[in-house]
Motif scaffolding. Structure first.
Motif, short mmCIF file in Angstrom:
data_model
loop_
_atom_site.label_atom_id
_atom_site.label_comp_id
_atom_site.label_asym_id
_atom_site.label_seq_id
_atom_site.Cartn_x
_atom_site.Cartn_y
_atom_site.Cartn_z
N LYS A 219 42.66 36.26 45.86
CA LYS A 219 41.65 36.80 46.77
C LYS A 219 40.25 36.70 46.15
O LYS A 219 40.06 37.04 44.99
CB LYS A 219 41.96 38.27 47.06
N GLY A 220 39.30 36.25 46.94
CA GLY A 220 37.91 36.24 46.49
C GLY A 220 37.45 34.92 45.94
O GLY A 220 36.38 34.84 45.34
N LEU A 221 38.23 33.85 46.13
CA LEU A 221 37.81 32.55 45.62
C LEU A 221 36.84 31.89 46.59
O LEU A 221 36.86 32.15 47.79
CB LEU A 221 39.01 31.63 45.44
N ASN A 222 36.02 31.04 46.05
CA ASN A 222 35.20 30.16 46.86
C ASN A 222 35.09 28.85 46.10
O ASN A 222 35.57 28.73 44.97
CB ASN A 222 33.81 30.76 47.13
N LYS A 223 34.47 27.88 46.69
CA LYS A 223 34.55 26.54 46.09
C LYS A 223 33.75 26.41 44.80
O LYS A 223 33.85 25.40 44.11
CB LYS A 223 34.10 25.48 47.09
N PHE A 224 32.95 27.42 44.43
CA PHE A 224 32.21 27.37 43.18
C PHE A 224 32.91 28.15 42.05
O PHE A 224 32.41 28.21 40.94
CB PHE A 224 30.79 27.90 43.37
N THR A 301 33.48 36.41 52.14
CA THR A 301 33.68 35.12 51.48
C THR A 301 32.41 34.28 51.54
O THR A 301 32.02 33.65 50.57
CB THR A 301 34.85 34.36 52.13
N ILE A 302 31.77 34.27 52.69
CA ILE A 302 30.53 33.50 52.85
C ILE A 302 29.45 34.04 51.92
O ILE A 302 28.73 33.29 51.26
CB ILE A 302 30.06 33.56 54.32
N ALA A 303 29.32 35.36 51.84
CA ALA A 303 28.29 35.97 51.00
C ALA A 303 28.52 35.65 49.53
O ALA A 303 27.59 35.31 48.79
CB ALA A 303 28.27 37.48 51.21
N LYS A 304 29.77 35.76 49.09
CA LYS A 304 30.08 35.47 47.69
C LYS A 304 29.88 34.00 47.37
O LYS A 304 29.40 33.65 46.29
CB LYS A 304 31.51 35.90 47.37
N ILE A 340 26.23 42.81 48.28
CA ILE A 340 27.65 42.91 48.62
C ILE A 340 28.37 43.91 47.72
O ILE A 340 29.59 44.07 47.81
CB ILE A 340 28.34 41.53 48.56
N ASN A 341 27.60 44.58 46.85
CA ASN A 341 28.12 45.69 46.05
C ASN A 341 29.28 45.27 45.14
O ASN A 341 30.26 45.99 45.01
CB ASN A 341 28.55 46.84 46.96
#
Length: 520
Positions: A219-224, A301-304, A340-341
């Motif tokens: 949970k919490g992955l993104n492409k970077f 997800t978008i914000a992170k 996003i705290n």
């Protein structure tokens, strides 16, 4: 614990589960078939990152495979009627070897961690929900000792899981067909297991195969995520956590970059004669930020991803020696993480950017970020990061020539040492006392006080051989290096004792040194 090297593990090798996007429970149900064998796991990306970074200290391409060591720790989180949630990973190690045969010392530390969770308002509902360890180069499976360890935990909690990580599998590429689209995915390098039947006799033949895989997502992955993680592992222009000469690396960075702790701790120049190098990974371990599939339908997800993109761009700017752009990118990334705290990531970034500024001699900016780090850490009761901030501020103040400023700087570093001890970061406390002793010896010329602080450094380095704080993953805190520091400081004290005029102080130092029971 893994078994003898002659055993053939090839027949145990199975394809690892793949990273899935951050999605809600209904979406998870569509991606994961919940079997009768237990609840699937939702692993937070930051916990996954802790495991990767910690394992890389003890096993990588530059160290002969015969010298690779297993690491282990505990997984903290909670469960509900449908899922097991892993929120944090706490790494543990003892002495020179990292043996996963759990004993009373380990259970004592586990109890201590649980007490801290119970006293933390935000984490009081968390508990030990699993354990992890590595099988460097041996593939993913449960050995007999692993099964015994798992049995001890799972007997009291059916949801309890065991995670096994092998760094040689991390990032290996595969293509997967999803909705008639061929997507590139990367191996996470780990599997999660549970025992199938806790009632089977551990001495029976069937017990060896008495475990099964547990489905999971990260949970919490993104492409970077992987790009930034590899930056941390690769000693680009800001990193404070890569591997060094202690890990048998041979090449040098063209930038001539030095690790921040080499800059902080001038007493260890003999140890760090060579510059940092990129952590040696297998050639087929690559993460291309443009061809990894992630679902970005969730706003968080978008914000992170937006924040991590800024950090990624900042890292690239630091790599290219563009400090202005790098710092501005980090500032914007930090602001997004405030929005996003995400406190943990915010603390980590403030720590890193303040270190970048120090290594590039931007001390005003370094202090600005360090003071913000202290404020955020204090508000969120993060004692370790309060210690980091105080140490950085103290280090900056020690560069001043004014005596009053010098005394204030020493006080800040002493505060850092006390905070490190409070959270059992003994290696950090040792570094702080070591630095104070060096200032008393070389600047203030008070040899008695210098030796008293050196003695405190020795005691804390010695304690650091027993407990390694999970956030202290700089290579100089490795047990072998701490032993060298202890021996070196004992030699320094022996030479300086003859210069101490106060006989009571001299005798106290001698007696205090004799009272230490060394852990090596």
């Amino acid at each position: 614990m893994t078994e003898g090297p002659n055993k053939n593990y090839d027949d145990k090798k199975e394809e690892s589960e793949q990273i899935e996007p951050e999605i809600n429970k209904e979406q998870v149900k569509e991606h994961i078939e919940v079997e009768k064998t237990g609840k699937p796991v939702i692993l937070r990306a930051e916990a996954y990152k802790t495991i990767i970074l910690y394992a890389s200290r003890y096993a990588n391409q530059a160290i002969p495979s015969s010298d690779w060591k297993e690491i282990y720790g505990i997984l903290i989180g909670y469960s509900d009627d449908e899922f097991v949630y892993i929120e944090h990973a706490e790494a543990l190690t003892f002495g020179h070897d990292t043996d996963v045969q759990l004993d009373e010392r380990h259970y004592g530390f586990i109890d201590e961690i649980q007490r801290k969770l119970d006293n933390d308002e935000e984490k009081k509902d968390y508990y030990m929900i699993g354990w992890f360890h590595s099988h460097p180069g041996l593939n993913l499976f449960f050995s007999y000792v692993d099964l015994i360890n798992q049995l001890g935990f799972q007997q009291s909690n059916d949801d309890f899981v065991g995670l096994v990580f092998d760094h040689t599998l991390l990032g290996k590429k595969r293509e997967e067909n999803i909705n008639n689209n061929i997507l590139t995915k990367y191996d996470t390098g780990f599997e999660i297991y549970r025992l199938t039947d806790i009632t089977i006799d551990s001495n029976s033949v069937e017990f060896e195969n008495n475990y099964h895989k547990v489905d999971y997502i990260v949970k919490g992955l993104n492409k970077f995520f992987f790009a930034n993680l590899l930056n941390e592992l690769s000693s680009l222009a800001f990193a404070g956590k890569p591997l060094q000469e202690a890990y048998k690396e041979k090449s040098k960075l063209e930038s001539g970059y030095r690790d921040i702790d080499e800059v902080f701790d001038n007493s260890n120049n003999d140890l760090f004669k060579k510059n940092l190098v990129d952590i040696p990974l297998s050639e087929d371990v690559q993460f291309n930020v443009n061809n990894i599939y992630y679902d970005t339908s969730m706003s968080s997800t978008i914000a992170k991803e937006s924040a991590e993109k800024l950090i990624y761009e900042g890292n690239r700017a630091f790599e290219n020696k563009d400090m202005f752009t790098g710092i501005e990118k980090y500032r914007k990334g930090i602001e997004k993480y405030k929005e996003i705290n995400d406190t943990n990531r915010l603390l980590d970034l403030l720590r890193k950017v303040s270190r970048v500024c120090i290594t590039n001699n931007h001390l005003v900016l370094a202090r600005e970020f360090a003071e913000e780090l202290y404020k955020v850490a204090e508000i969120n009761n993060q004692t370790f990061y309060q210690g980091i901030a105080n140490y950085i501020i103290g280090y900056i103040l020690l560069k001043e020539r004014d005596l009053d400023v010098l005394e204030f700087g020493l006080k800040k570093i002493e505060d850092a040492a006390i905070e490190f001890i409070e959270v059992k970061d003994f290696a950090g406390a040792g570094m702080a006392f070591d630095k104070i002793g060096s200032v008393y010896e070389k600047k203030i010329k008070n040899i008695g006080s210098a030796c008293l602080f050196y003695r405190e450094a020795i005691e804390n380095y010695n304690n650091g051989l027993i407990y390694s704080h999970p956030l202290r993953i700089t290579p100089w805190s490795k047990p072998e290096v701490l032993v060298d520091k202890i021996i070196g400081l004992r030699d320094v004290i022996e030479v300086l004792l003859s210069d101490i005029e106060d006989l009571d102080t001299k005798q106290k130092i001698i007696n205090d040194l004799k009272s230490i029971t060394y852990n090596f």
